[in-house]
Scaffold this motif. Structure first.
Motif, PDB file in Angstrom:
ATOM      1  N   PHE A  13      -1.249   9.081  -0.377  1.00 47.47           N
ATOM      2  CA  PHE A  13      -2.107   7.900  -0.351  1.00 47.47           C
ATOM      3  C   PHE A  13      -3.278   8.086  -1.309  1.00 47.47           C
ATOM      4  CE2 PHE A  13      -5.568   5.257   1.029  1.00 47.47           C
ATOM      5  CZ  PHE A  13      -4.939   4.036   1.253  1.00 47.47           C
ATOM      6  N   TYR A  54      -2.548   7.638  -5.006  1.00 50.09           N
ATOM      7  CA  TYR A  54      -2.379   6.270  -5.508  1.00 50.09           C
ATOM      8  C   TYR A  54      -3.562   5.354  -5.151  1.00 50.09           C
ATOM      9  CZ  TYR A  54       2.392   5.930  -7.463  1.00 50.09           C
ATOM     10  OH  TYR A  54       3.495   6.018  -8.261  1.00 50.09           O
ATOM     11  N   PHE A  55      -4.109   5.536  -3.960  1.00 53.80           N
ATOM     12  CA  PHE A  55      -5.125   4.593  -3.489  1.00 53.80           C
ATOM     13  C   PHE A  55      -6.416   5.290  -3.048  1.00 53.80           C
ATOM     14  CE2 PHE A  55      -1.134   2.290  -3.040  1.00 53.80           C
ATOM     15  CZ  PHE A  55      -1.442   1.080  -3.633  1.00 53.80           C
ATOM     16  N   TYR A  57       0.751  -2.359  -8.084  1.00 53.24           N
ATOM     17  CA  TYR A  57       0.610  -1.965  -6.681  1.00 53.24           C
ATOM     18  C   TYR A  57      -0.784  -2.297  -6.151  1.00 53.24           C
ATOM     19  CZ  TYR A  57       5.048   0.511  -7.193  1.00 53.24           C
ATOM     20  OH  TYR A  57       6.366   0.805  -7.404  1.00 53.24           O
ATOM     21  N   LEU A  67      -2.071  -3.125   2.872  1.00 54.15           N
ATOM     22  CA  LEU A  67      -2.015  -1.715   2.479  1.00 54.15           C
ATOM     23  C   LEU A  67      -2.247  -0.894   3.743  1.00 54.15           C
ATOM     24  CD1 LEU A  67      -2.085   0.544   0.256  1.00 54.15           C
ATOM     25  CD2 LEU A  67      -4.563   0.200   0.179  1.00 54.15           C
ATOM     26  N   ASP A  99      -3.304   2.516   5.422  1.00 55.01           N
ATOM     27  CA  ASP A  99      -3.961   3.764   5.009  1.00 55.01           C
ATOM     28  C   ASP A  99      -3.902   4.849   6.094  1.00 55.01           C
ATOM     29  OD1 ASP A  99      -5.875   2.918   6.789  1.00 55.01           O
ATOM     30  OD2 ASP A  99      -7.561   2.981   5.378  1.00 55.01           O
ATOM     31  N   THR A 113       7.371   2.198   0.413  1.00 58.82           N
ATOM     32  CA  THR A 113       6.719   3.442   0.807  1.00 58.82           C
ATOM     33  C   THR A 113       7.300   4.617  -0.009  1.00 58.82           C
ATOM     34  OG1 THR A 113       6.014   4.781   2.681  1.00 58.82           O
ATOM     35  CG2 THR A 113       8.265   3.931   2.761  1.00 58.82           C
ATOM     36  N   PRO A 164       1.626   6.402   0.386  1.00 57.07           N
ATOM     37  CA  PRO A 164       1.286   4.982   0.226  1.00 57.07           C
ATOM     38  C   PRO A 164       2.317   4.109   0.934  1.00 57.07           C
ATOM     39  CG  PRO A 164       1.351   6.119  -1.902  1.00 57.07           C
ATOM     40  CD  PRO A 164       1.964   7.038  -0.896  1.00 57.07           C
TER      41      PRO A 164
END
Lengths: 507, 449
Positions: B53, B56-57, B143, B152, B154, B314, B340
């Motif tokens: 996660f 990417y985020f 994305y 999204l 988390d 995912t 993610p």
């Protein structure tokens, strides 16, 4: 009751009301039977962007090619919802108002008869009816330009300074509707130069010039102060217009307009001009400069649009009416009658019918897939756009043959559309449009998902039509939707002719 | 429930006669029990590969990303004296396939201290600092755009602290399938999968595999000594029944069929998709992965199935990358680190960040609950479902094709100032009105005179 009907004032009101009703009816019949054409879509899109319509404001920048007076006025109605009919009704109202101003102008110059006849001719003149049924800038520009002539005539007649100031205001409005209205400044200059009998005070000239130029300056000022990315487009537009290649041959207006004015009206106007040469005064000079300046300009200007010469339509009507009015006047003591009917009245009736017949053809459905820009709505465009709005996901991107269909589909379909024919060379494209840099790449990357072919653009550009269909074939295009119109073949059969085809590409 | 021999048919008819009711055809009974419990009639699951996660985020606004002042020690054994590495944007740094074995997981996890990411990889002779690298909206714009528009997650953990094989088994069966992160020599035997449950209930399903080669199964191992990625990533190809039973094997198809099924309005209730080449596994292109995902979502959006669908994206494991949230250890296999996960659906909450604790079996839980299937074993009985991400109280949202470029929410306003237009043109419009009134009032006056 008898006293009431015999009252000349009431009679006049009755006549002008009847003319205005006729003008309204011919403009309203089947008004919305076809959807917008490209220009209409753009102006309405701008109005929608002004009121911050969440969908259209992203597709139509506020600033494009022209000032925004009409679009702003339209936007006031768009606060209550966006509809193509609203724009067209507003155009009709402006067209009918122009008929009334023409009546007032004719009356001011040559008396009541000329006023009524000129208004009647303009009410049913195919050219004026056709253009004022559309959401175009030329209708409102013609209203303001005719109002300018009226006020100039009043100034010339009564020498009231206020009329000159009002005329300057009206000229400013003409410019703020469409910047080509600046031409009439030249016309005014020539008019006063040639009309020696009109006295001009320096103070009046100065104040009028200040009014006109202050109003005109509001256009560039608004572009400058409003800022934003799209305001640069407005600045680039003039340069592009100056450098662009001709879009029609030199005989374009000669080929297209005489029938639209009405041959008999045109004939009367020309005949009167020569026959009554000896009676010329500032009146004829005023009308002639208003006629000649735009004709000469657009004859030499590379861009020729069908509707561009609309401001001369009221002038042509008045000149034709003047001929008839003069004849009425000379025959008033010994009128010639035919079967008990005054020949002059008969002549008016014949001309009226000769105008009405082609005007009524405006309402008949299209019988071919060809289309002249500015000459009306585009069959199938609205229907295809509405299908797109209902069936394509938001954020879809469409490639069309040219930007005209792209504008229509953007307005009705609410999806972004790009014209394949838009040049990637800034010298050869309207700065309002964005080119497709690399169609192959954008299709392969999934950035363009739909390709839409249409018969109108294909007829204008066979090359780009074939190129577009090449992409359809190359990327496994599948037909998603077809819009057709019924066409009558040579043998009299009615067939459904596909005019717009929506393809989904699968690279 | 399948009843090929009509074993239950006789008693059903008998009871029906006793109750004097019209006997129904068995198919009709099944039909009525097949109705989904939510408006979701189609679930599509795309499992990509090897990102956490935070990878990417970690810098996505509002999500549980990198903590402030984060600095991961190069050597956690030095307890505060070690130089440390801060997260950094990967940009043009060359990446490699970081080790993501179970042993590396435990070293990185370090009893929940989450400070062994660099040292664990250094011990494998890899550049451990790379684990702190991250991507953001510049690298994975599509994305991030999806996250802006849909949901999204988390707190979405990979199910196991190993690599693809365990985790992908969890996704289809809710269990790891084997003690070691490898396919057993004899395949997975009789372990029940979600596809068995769907098949029993007569609910349609398909496993779409990009560039599918039906000849490659776990049995190919003996022939080639190399287990093809297709086999590793499609657990069904390690079950004898899914290989040998024509009815079951016919449901594992090439990805081309996905687009055909969408076009022909034939999308199954449950679809799993394997990207293969465009899996975003390090050393493969993130852009290719995003475009692959975009094509799947876009095709779904253009189909009639969109209105009742849920697309879940995912990642099968963490791929060696850093993540700052210690995964709860619910059993001896996991959880693994967060991965993610995005939900795209007309019923997905708009721009929502869902904090529910989930893992791959949460997707099974949703499918089981939605179609009222017999429960699967393992974790799928206890886990949370993804239902909190849906908003079923409002009508479905219309499809929106998101651009591949990042839609910046913080871009300076480049639209013209409308107030200028309102002021200038408003004044002119008023002036025009006054002009007309003056002109025609004086016209009336002159007429009266």
């Amino acid at each position: 009751m008898k006293i009431f009907l015999g009252n000349p004032g009431i009679k006049k009101i009755g006549w002008i009301s009847a003319i205005l009703i006729i003008a309204s009816v011919v403009r309203l019949i089947g008004l919305n039977s076809f959807g917008y054409n490209s220009d209409e879509a753009v102006y309405s899109g701008q109005a929608a962007a002004i009121v911050q319509n969440p969908v259209l404001m992203d597709l139509f920048p506020i600033f494009r090619a022209h000032p925004l007076l009409f679009q702003f006025f339209l936007s006031l109605f768009y606060f209550f919802g966006i509809s193509d009919l609203t724009g067209r009704l507003l155009s009709v109202a402006i067209g009918v108002a122009t008929v009334y101003v023409t009546f007032t102008l004719g009356k001011e110059l040559y008396g009541d008869v000329v006023g009524f006849v000129a208004a009647l001719f303009l009410a049913v003149m195919p050219y004026h009816v056709l253009v004022t049924r559309q959401v175009l800038l030329d209708g409102p520009m013609t209203l303001f330009s005719t109002l300018s002539v009226l006020l100039l005539a009043r100034y010339a007649k009564y020498w009231r300074s206020s009329d000159l100031y009002f005329a300057a205001t009206a000229i400013g409005m003409t410019f703020l509707t469409k910047e080509i209205g600046i031409l009439f400044i030249v016309a005014i200059y020539i008019f006063f130069s040639l009309s020696h009998e009109i006295r001009l005070r320096f103070r009046d000239i100065l104040i009028s010039a200040m009014i006109a130029f202050t109003l005109m300056a509001l256009y560039p000022l608004s572009v400058m102060l409003a800022g934003g990315e799209t305001s640069t487009t407005a600045r680039q537009y003039l340069v592009w217009q100056l450098l662009r290649l001709p879009n029609h041959s030199a005989d374009f207006y000669l080929r297209t307009l005489p029938l639209e004015f009405g041959p008999l009206v045109l004939l009367l106007a020309i005949l009167g001009f020569f026959l009554l040469w000896k009676e010329r005064s500032w009146r004829e000079i005023l009308l002639m400069v208003w006629l000649v300046v735009p004709i000469l300009f657009f004859q030499f200007w590379p861009t020729k649009g069908f509707q561009y010469l609309l401001p001369i339509a009221p002038i042509v009507s008045i000149l034709a009416a003047r001929t008839i009015g003069r004849w009425f006047y000379s025959m008033r003591d010994h009128p010639i009658r035919l079967g008990g009917i005054n020949v002059g009245t008969l002549a008016i009736a014949i001309i009226f019918i000769s105008l009405l017949i082609p005007t009524l053809q405006v309402f008949t459905p299209a019988t071919s897939s060809s289309f002249l820009a500015g000459s009306g709505g585009v069959p199938g465009g609205r229907e295809a756009g509405e299908w797109i709005a209902g069936h394509l996901p938001d954020g879809s991107t469409i490639m069309t043959i040219g930007p005209s269909m792209a504008n229509i589909l953007q307005f009705y379909g609410h999806q972004r559309a790009y014209g394949l024919s838009v040049s990637d060379n800034p010298l050869y494209r309207n700065p309002s449009y964005r080119p497709i840099d690399n169609p192959d790449k954008q299709i392969l990357m999934g950035e363009i998902q739909y390709i839409i072919w249409d018969a109108f653009s294909a007829q204008r550009s066979e090359f780009f039509s074939e190129k577009l269909l090449g992409y359809v074939q190359k990327y496994n295009g599948r037909v998603f939707h077809i819009e057709s119109i019924p066409l009558t073949t040579g043998s009299g059969q009615t067939v459904d002719e596909p005019i717009i085809i929506v393809y989904r590409v699968y690279p | 429930m399948r009843d090929p021999d009509g074993f239950f048919l006789v008693p059903i008819l008998f009871i029906g006669l006793l109750l004097n009711i019209q006997p129904e055809q068995p198919d009709q009974v099944i039909e009525s029990s097949l109705s989904p419990q939510t408006p979701i009639h189609h679930v599509v699951v795309l499992m990509q590969q090897n990102h956490t996660f935070d990878n990417y985020f970690g810098t996505y606004p509002g999500a549980d990303g990198f903590p402030g002042n984060l600095c991961v020690p190069i050597d956690p054994a030095q307890e505060g004296n070690s130089p440390c590495i801060e997260p950094f944007h990967i940009e043009n740094h060359s990446v490699e396939d970081l080790d993501h074995s179970a042993s590396t997981f435990f070293l990185q996890y370090n009893d929940g201290r989450m400070d062994g990411f660099v040292s664990a990889l250094n011990a494998q002779n890899q550049d451990g600092t790379l684990s702190l690298g991250y991507y953001d909206g510049r690298d994975i714009p599509y994305y991030w755009n999806l996250a802006d528009e849909y949901v999204l997650f988390d707190r979405f953990f990979s199910s196991a602290h190993g690599g693809s094989i365990w985790n992908r088994m969890y996704l289809v069966a809710g269990v790891p399938g084997s003690e070691e992160n490898r396919i057993p020599d004899g395949g997975y035997g009789n372990i029940s999968t979600i596809f068995d449950r769907l098949q029993e209930a007569g609910i349609s399903w398909k496993y779409y595999v990009n560039q599918y080669d039906p000849s490659l199964t776990y049995k190919s191992l003996g022939e080639t000594s190399f287990l093809d990625p297709q086999v590793q990533w499609v657990p069904l190809l390690s079950f004898d029944r899914f290989i040998d039973d024509p009815e079951l094997s016919s449901k594992i198809v090439d990805l081309e069929q996905y687009f055909v099924d969408l076009r022909e309005d034939n999308l199954p209730a449950v679809s799993f998709v394997l990207a293969l080449g465009a899996s975003e596994h390090p050393l493969t292109s993130l852009e290719a992965g995003q475009r692959f995902t975009k094509n799947l979502i876009q095709a779904l959006m253009e189909s009639s199935s969109w209105e009742n669908s849920a697309f879940i994206l995912t990642y099968d494991d963490w791929g060696g990358w850093y993540d700052h949230v210690p995964p709860p250890q619910v059993d001896s296999f996991g959880y693994g680190f967060r991965v993610p996960a995005i939900l795209v659906s007309p019923y997905a909450r708009k721009g929502h960040i869902d904090n529910t604790e989930l893992d791959f079996t949460s997707l099974l839980k949703f499918i089981i609950d939605n179609w009222s299937l017999e429960p699967l074993g393992g974790r799928s009985l206890q886990v949370n479902s993804i239902t909190s991400a849906f908003d079923f109280d409002n009508p479905p949202r219309s499809a929106i094709i998101l651009p591949f470029d990042r839609i910046s929410l913080e871009e300076p306003n480049r639209a013209p100032h409308r107030i200028v237009i309102y002021l200038i043109y408003g004044s002119i419009t008023l002036l025009a009105g006054v002009l007309f009134i003056k002109v025609f009032r004086s016209d009336e006056n002159s007429a009266q005179n």
